[in-house]
Write an enzyme that holds these catalytic residues in place. Structure first.
Site, mmCIF file in Angstrom:
data_model
loop_
_atom_site.group_PDB
_atom_site.id
_atom_site.type_symbol
_atom_site.label_atom_id
_atom_site.label_comp_id
_atom_site.label_asym_id
_atom_site.label_seq_id
_atom_site.Cartn_x
_atom_site.Cartn_y
_atom_site.Cartn_z
ATOM 1 N N GLY A 504 0.789 -1.210 0.000
ATOM 2 C CA GLY A 504 0.000 0.000 0.000
ATOM 3 C C GLY A 504 0.826 1.268 0.000
ATOM 4 O O GLY A 504 0.327 2.339 -0.329
ATOM 5 N N ASP A 619 2.740 -3.171 13.619
ATOM 6 C CA ASP A 619 2.384 -3.899 12.393
ATOM 7 C C ASP A 619 3.261 -5.138 12.212
ATOM 8 O O ASP A 619 3.723 -5.429 11.111
ATOM 9 C CB ASP A 619 2.498 -2.986 11.175
ATOM 10 C CG ASP A 619 1.718 -3.542 9.970
ATOM 11 O OD1 ASP A 619 0.729 -4.265 10.191
ATOM 12 O OD2 ASP A 619 2.111 -3.266 8.822
#
Length: 810
Positions: A504, A619
């Site tokens: 992304g 993350d």
């Protein structure tokens, strides 16, 4: 002859009517059972599972649909056919036999001429007694004196010197094999008794001795469910208990599979056994975790430290969380002049191992102190009974082992030190005031110095590095700056041939610098959701992080509209490339996986504790773990990471970012992140590494996700089925099962129930007892069916929005 026939008929009629009893003229066949008077317990033959052909004589609860066996007679001699019977022979022994071959017997000597009967009681006790005498003191034999793996109300666990008994528990070898396992629990036959649990010949739990009110390491024996009684005298020492409500069914079991002693209570509504307590309850309950003269405190990290006046015997091992070599005196201690020895008091502790202890119940504490001082082998003393103001004396000879802090419990322990050591810790008020004034002066000077350094550093950094060409703002990335032309040349102008992957936030390219170094270049796309702020965050964080298990950033480039990060090149791609590929995961044998798990854990520990600032990654996932040419793991992608102060343990954000499936519940729903949210992500990743499966929705009729799958199998005692089938030839079973257990601890719903990374590393590399996890409540079905008010924020969990980079072929 007719009278004998009538007599036999009467005896047989008695057996038929009294279904809880066998007489010397009757027997219990394979297809029959005895049921206690009120129908609570049943005695008969059983097969432990559908996969076993062995049969055993046992006792179980009558009205519980899940057959729960509490006692087994022939544990070491299983029956293989259906022609065995239980009877009382002419000598009064209760015998299990097949074709005149004795399989098991009570080996009891009874008085001749007495009619002997065997009866199953409502307590679950099988007794052999005189037909006319029901006094328990006169039983010829009882199963309560020879327990299997279960401690029932009314049963005694402990020793009786007059009867020559030492009643203890021995776990089943496996869930479908009642033969004795290597997990046992007994009361030590010492002058200062305590409960000890063993794995084979190795101690792994000790209760602490009886201090007059409780076992010093078990502060809550009695509770709302059960009430314990301890009996201690010169002839016997035993524990027994009763239920506070006759309708409650509760039992205590040694479980070989979990290496735990559990108290289980029957939940009639849910038709299942529920764990109401367990031992060991935490890591400090493991035997002698911190070695000689060490003390364990589960609320601290690390949990082990040396007693005051002592230092680690092998400091280099303590830095690796290996505490077993224990501690030694700070200075050479001599027993030449006993009058110069002092004692330091430690409050609220489980007192040490009692094997080498001496007890006198009539001494005062002062007399106890003098008694200890007289003996050079004496290292500590305490009251043997803490009732009231305390009484009696116990002294410990030799090394002090297995001490732990007991919050609001335990007792006082007085440890022997050189008098200079005790003076250092109990100086007069005047010297303390001088120390405070001196420390205050020093602190003031340090503060002034730090302020001066900060002002100087702030003025210098403004002139240090400026942005290049089109960048007007001033930046200090503390990283080498590369010009765009050299990066373009290294990556063949970002050709598709050099492309390693994308996510992304942009693409990742392989490149080669003029000096021959191979690099990976992260190129932030102009439409990326990682903006300049996240890019700066990653650059500045990586400049401060140096650890073998973190990916190394070589530099950055900000020129024209390009934002580039240059990393060391990882030859073996990312972990997900291997782990979730049917052929790739075969290349990850168990030693490699175990090394990867440890490496990730050490990297996280560095971020949380050892780096200059506390870093929360936010993350952690398989695609963000890169593998070098030796398959060593390196945590990458710090664009979402947050810095915290040393004393800051959590933060909150209105923008929840990360990867769905790895987020902790408090972060996903409330935006609260902490080191424990990273621990949750690590737990998910750990379960993925062991199973070779990704945390995602399973078949609706199966499990909800990987966490649910692991919990279901672990709870049923079938955790071995969770292990990746490709590991059959390489896995060390105990290590893999231990990793599943640790993974479940890491994904507990509440953050304070998850271990920190220090404890995780300790648990991964030791065989200490693990605490029992609760059922994880954060399952995908919970997110989809509850907390509908969070639906809008859940919409932002799109994979494209939350993934920094998804590395593919390299």
């Amino acid at each position: 002859m007719p009278s004998l026939t009538i007599l036999l008929f009467l005896f047989f009629s008695k057996f038929s009517a009294a279904s809880d009893t066998i007489t010397q003229y009757g027997s219990l066949e394979e297809d029959k059972t005895l049921v206690s008077n009120n129908g609570i317990f049943e005695l008969g033959f059983f097969t432990p599972s559908t996969t076993s052909s062995n049969r055993y004589l046992g006792i179980w609860y009558t009205n519980i649909p899940l057959r729960t066996v509490v006692w087994v007679a022939n544990r070491e001699s299983p029956i293989t056919d259906n022609s065995t019977k239980l009877s009382i022979n002419s000598q009064g022994d209760l015998v299990l036999s097949h074709s005149n071959t004795v399989i098991w017997s009570t080996n009891t000597t009874t008085t001749t001429g007495v009619l002997v009967v065997a009866q199953i009681l409502d307590s679950g006790n099988l007794v052999l007694r005189d037909d006319k005498d029901t006094n328990p003191e006169n039983y010829f034999w009882q199963s309560f004196d020879y327990p299997s793996d279960t401690f029932l109300p009314g049963m005694k666990i402990g020793w009786d010197l007059k009867k020559g008994l030492n009643r203890g528990l021995t776990a089943w070898k496996n869930w479908d094999d009642p033969s004795p396992g290597d997990f046992t629990g007994f009361i030590s036959q010492t002058s200062y008794p305590e409960e000890v649990m063993w794995k084979g010949s190795t101690k792994f739990y000790r209760s602490g001795p009886w201090d007059g009110t409780k076992l010093s390491g078990s502060p809550t024996l009695s509770n709302s469910v059960v009430s314990y009684t301890i009996v201690s005298n010169k002839d016997e020492f035993y524990a027994t208990y009763s239920t506070n409500d006759s309708s409650v069914i509760s039992r205590l079991v040694l479980n070989q599979t979990l290496y735990l002693r559990q108290r289980l209570t029957w939940n009639n509504d849910g038709k299942t056994w529920r764990v109401s307590s367990q031992l060991p309850s935490d890591l400090c309950d493991g035997y002698n975790i911190c070695g000689a003269f060490g003390i364990c405190d589960v609320s601290k990290a690390p949990m082990c430290r040396c007693l005051d006046g002592f230092k680690p015997k092998a400091p280099q091992n303590w830095t690796q969380m290996n505490f077993h070599e224990g501690c030694v005196h700070n200075q050479t201690w001599s027993c030449m002049d006993k009058t110069k020895d002092g004692f330091l008091r430690f409050a609220n502790v489980k007192t040490p191992e009692t094997t080498f202890s001496w007890v006198n119940a009539s001494m005062t504490l002062e007399e106890c102190k003098n008694k200890c001082r007289e003996n050079c082998s004496c290292k500590a003393y305490a009251n043997s009974d803490i009732t009231g103001e305390g009484s009696g004396c116990v002294i410990w000879l030799g090394d002090l082992l297995d001490i732990r802090i007991m919050a609001n419990a335990g007792q006082d322990l007085y440890v022997r030190l050189a008098v200079s050591e005790t003076e250092n810790r109990h100086g007069n008020d005047h010297s303390k005031r001088k120390v405070v004034v001196f420390a205050s002066t020093i602190c003031s000077a340090i503060v002034i110095l730090l302020i001066s350094i900060f002002i100087y550093w702030s003025s210098k950094r403004k002139t240090k590095v400026k942005g290049m060409e089109n960048e007007s703002q001033e930046e200090d990335f503390e990283q080498p700056l590369f010009d765009l032309a050299s990066v373009e040349h290294a990556t063949n102008y970002f050709s598709n041939h050099n492309k390693l992957g994308e996510g992304g936030f942009g693409q990742v390219y392989r490149g080669t610098l003029p000096d021959g170094r191979e690099i990976a270049v992260k190129r932030l796309s102009q439409t990326s959701t990682q903006g300049l702020k996240e890019f700066k965050n990653e650059v500045m964080l990586c400049a401060q992080l140096q650890h073998r298990n973190l990916v190394k950033v070589l530099g950055c480039c900000i020129q024209h509209n390009e934002k580039l990060l240059l990393y060391e090149y990882m030859a073996n791609k990312s972990l997900d490339f291997f782990l979730f590929d049917s052929s790739g995961r075969k290349l990850l044998d168990w030693p490699k996986r175990h090394r990867i798990i440890n490496g990730i854990a050490r990297g996280l520990q560095y971020l949380h504790q050892d780096s200059r600032l506390r870093i929360i990654h936010r993350d952690l996932k398989a695609s963000n773990v890169l593998l070098d040419d030796k398959m060593n793991p390196k945590i990458s992608d710090f664009g979402l990471a947050r810095m915290c102060g040393d004393d800051q343990i959590e933060g909150q954000t209105n923008k929840v970012v990360g990867t769905y499936g790895y987020m902790s519940p408090e972060y996903a729903f409330d935006g609260i992140f902490s080191t424990k949210s990273d621990v949750f992500s690590f737990g998910v990743l750990l379960l993925e590494i062991v199973s070779g499966k990704k945390n995602r929705l399973f078949h609706p009729n199966d499990y909800n996700n990987l966490i649910d799958h692991a919990w279901g199998l672990w709870r049923e005692g079938n955790a071995i089925q969770f292990i990746d089938s490709s590991l059959e030839d390489s896995s060390i079973l105990n290590e893999a099962l231990r990793c599943i257990h640790i993974g479940l601890l890491c994904v507990q719903h509440h953050p304070n129930e998850r271990p920190n990374m220090d404890l995780v590393i300790t648990m991964l590399n030791n065989e200490n007892i693990l605490p029992l996890p609760k059922e994880p409540s954060y399952l995908i079905k919970d997110i989809l069916t509850s907390r509908k008010s969070s639906c809008k924020s859940l919409a932002s969990f799109s994979v494209n929005n939350v993934t920094i980079s998804m590395l593919s072929d390299r």
